[in-house]
Design a protein around this motif. Sequence first.
Motif, short mmCIF file in Angstrom:
data_model
loop_
_atom_site.label_atom_id
_atom_site.label_comp_id
_atom_site.label_asym_id
_atom_site.label_seq_id
_atom_site.Cartn_x
_atom_site.Cartn_y
_atom_site.Cartn_z
N VAL A 1 1.06 2.26 -24.52
CA VAL A 1 1.92 1.87 -23.38
C VAL A 1 1.19 1.90 -21.93
O VAL A 1 1.34 1.12 -21.10
N GLN A 2 0.31 3.09 -22.09
CA GLN A 2 -0.33 3.53 -20.57
C GLN A 2 -1.42 2.41 -20.27
O GLN A 2 -1.92 2.32 -19.25
N GLU A 3 -1.83 1.59 -20.88
CA GLU A 3 -2.78 0.70 -20.74
C GLU A 3 -2.10 -0.82 -20.09
O GLU A 3 -1.72 -1.55 -20.69
N ARG A 4 -2.49 -0.63 -18.62
CA ARG A 4 -1.52 -1.65 -17.97
C ARG A 4 -2.47 -2.50 -17.25
O ARG A 4 -2.18 -3.36 -16.42
N GLY A 5 -3.87 -2.42 -17.43
CA GLY A 5 -4.90 -3.00 -16.64
C GLY A 5 -5.62 -2.07 -15.58
O GLY A 5 -5.24 -0.97 -15.43
N GLU A 6 -6.68 -2.65 -14.92
CA GLU A 6 -7.21 -1.93 -14.09
C GLU A 6 -7.78 -2.68 -12.85
O GLU A 6 -8.02 -3.91 -12.97
N GLY A 7 -7.84 -2.27 -11.65
CA GLY A 7 -8.30 -2.75 -10.52
C GLY A 7 -7.51 -3.96 -10.11
O GLY A 7 -6.29 -3.71 -10.22
N ARG A 8 -8.08 -5.06 -10.06
CA ARG A 8 -7.01 -6.26 -9.67
C ARG A 8 -6.01 -6.52 -10.80
O ARG A 8 -5.03 -7.26 -10.57
N GLY A 9 -6.49 -6.11 -12.10
CA GLY A 9 -5.59 -6.43 -13.12
C GLY A 9 -4.71 -5.44 -13.33
O GLY A 9 -3.66 -5.57 -14.48
N THR A 10 -4.47 -4.47 -12.51
CA THR A 10 -3.24 -3.39 -12.87
C THR A 10 -1.88 -4.19 -12.93
O THR A 10 -1.55 -4.60 -11.94
N GLY A 11 -1.19 -3.87 -13.76
CA GLY A 11 0.04 -4.28 -14.08
C GLY A 11 0.10 -5.81 -14.74
O GLY A 11 1.16 -6.30 -14.64
N CYS A 12 -1.10 -6.22 -14.91
CA CYS A 12 -1.21 -7.76 -15.57
C CYS A 12 -1.38 -7.51 -17.07
O CYS A 12 -1.86 -8.49 -17.63
N ASN A 13 -1.24 -6.47 -17.60
CA ASN A 13 -1.41 -6.15 -19.17
C ASN A 13 -0.08 -5.29 -19.58
O ASN A 13 0.20 -4.12 -19.05
N LEU A 14 0.58 -5.92 -20.57
CA LEU A 14 1.69 -5.15 -21.06
C LEU A 14 1.58 -4.89 -22.55
O LEU A 14 1.55 -5.78 -23.30
N ASN A 15 1.79 -3.58 -23.02
CA ASN A 15 1.67 -3.33 -24.33
C ASN A 15 3.13 -2.75 -24.67
O ASN A 15 3.71 -2.03 -24.01
N LEU A 16 3.78 -3.45 -25.97
CA LEU A 16 4.94 -3.18 -26.42
C LEU A 16 4.77 -2.61 -27.95
O LEU A 16 4.96 -3.47 -28.69
N PRO A 17 4.19 -1.22 -28.10
CA PRO A 17 4.16 -0.90 -29.47
C PRO A 17 5.56 -0.75 -29.97
O PRO A 17 6.17 0.13 -29.34
N LEU A 18 5.70 -0.96 -31.25
CA LEU A 18 6.83 -0.61 -32.02
C LEU A 18 6.60 0.13 -33.44
O LEU A 18 5.61 0.18 -33.85
N PRO A 19 7.62 0.68 -33.85
CA PRO A 19 7.58 1.67 -34.87
C PRO A 19 7.19 0.74 -36.18
O PRO A 19 7.74 -0.49 -36.29
N ARG A 20 6.40 1.29 -37.14
CA ARG A 20 6.43 0.62 -38.40
C ARG A 20 7.75 0.37 -39.14
O ARG A 20 8.56 1.14 -38.94
N GLY A 21 7.69 -0.84 -39.66
CA GLY A 21 9.02 -1.17 -40.27
C GLY A 21 10.10 -1.91 -39.25
O GLY A 21 11.19 -2.23 -39.71
N THR A 22 9.47 -2.14 -38.09
CA THR A 22 10.36 -2.76 -37.09
C THR A 22 11.14 -4.27 -37.58
O THR A 22 10.30 -4.76 -38.21
N ASP A 23 12.55 -4.25 -37.49
CA ASP A 23 13.16 -5.61 -38.14
C ASP A 23 13.36 -6.49 -37.08
O ASP A 23 12.84 -6.38 -36.20
N ASP A 24 13.98 -7.47 -37.59
CA ASP A 24 14.27 -8.73 -36.60
C ASP A 24 14.88 -8.19 -35.29
O ASP A 24 14.38 -8.60 -34.25
N VAL A 25 16.00 -7.27 -35.31
CA VAL A 25 16.78 -7.39 -34.08
C VAL A 25 15.84 -6.27 -33.05
O VAL A 25 15.88 -6.69 -31.97
N ALA A 26 15.13 -5.28 -33.52
CA ALA A 26 14.48 -4.73 -32.74
C ALA A 26 13.15 -5.36 -32.45
O ALA A 26 12.88 -5.36 -31.16
#
Length: 340
Positions: A230-255
């Motif tokens: 989650v904390q990897e958001r980009g660096e320098g000019r790219g800060t805020g231009c990278n979004l990571n959404l890690p989800l738990p193993r077994g995530t289903d359709d709804v989540a």
Amino acid sequence: MKAFLDDRQWHHDPKHFMANGKVYPSPEEPRRIEVLKAAAEDAGCAFEAPRDAGLGPIAALHSPEYLTFLRNIYTRWQRIPDAGPEVIPNIHPANRSDGYPKSAIGQAGYHQADTACPIAEHTFEAAYWSAQSAIAGADLIAGGAGAAYALSRPPGHHAFGDLAGGFCFLNNAGIAAERLRAAGLRPAILDVDVHHGNGTQGIFYGRDDVLTVSLHADPARFYPFFWGHVQERGEGRGTGCNLNLPLPRGTDDVAYLAALEIALERVGSFGTEVLVVALGLDASIDDPFKGFAVTQDGFARIGAAIAKAGLPTLFVQEGGYLSPSLGANLTRTLTGFQGG
């Protein structure tokens, strides 16, 4: 929907895959093309071969040193006494700033992140045409088409600018996004593969002209482990231009769909004009990697949700391995998009 595939993409046929200290047949096998092509046709796709746009669009993201390595390493490897049939590294530098050796063995360790990207006689040829399929799709979108599908195999999202890994050699989705940016458009890459698109993130991490968003299994205990947090958001000019959404193993359709809504909101906030979807189908409940539990209905809803963004969209194939539902998952995604 137009789709792109070159028959030379069949020629990469990796044999080596190591997991948990054991060697297995590679799940990134050529027969994926047969299944995915038929599934795309079932969704109404009409395939054509890409034209050769040359090395320039690929070299826009990948270093000339790395491209020289990919083109020549198999021939050099065969000169090693008792060399194996595929280029597989057995040593790696601790940092990218460490010395660059002349040895083929050392360069393999420098340019191959793991043992899941073996290089054989036709690997570069197949990867080159896989990238050309994505480039052709990008050119079609830049010309005004609303959607296209690139059956890019071998896949690409684990490939950095000078580093192969995880079945990937050239970053097809990234190359397509850069092609679209060069055409004057503002692209975002949405990666829905179950594995984090670490190569894509690495290529654009310091840039603010291409947004990168990835939904994936939490890398705390899942490949690629070292990237995708989650904390990897980009660096320098790219800060805020990278979004990571890690989800738990077994995530289903709804989540999964709830996370996709967050991802698409960020795409909208970027002022995105064109969307590149790094289309991994390995989030499937039936996929051999067993990361998520997305159903066929879930893939249809993913496609429909992406359509609601209202953007010209290029789907670039990433993962998704042989299972009873692989073809259906692609058909449902594309028909869901077209229906949405």
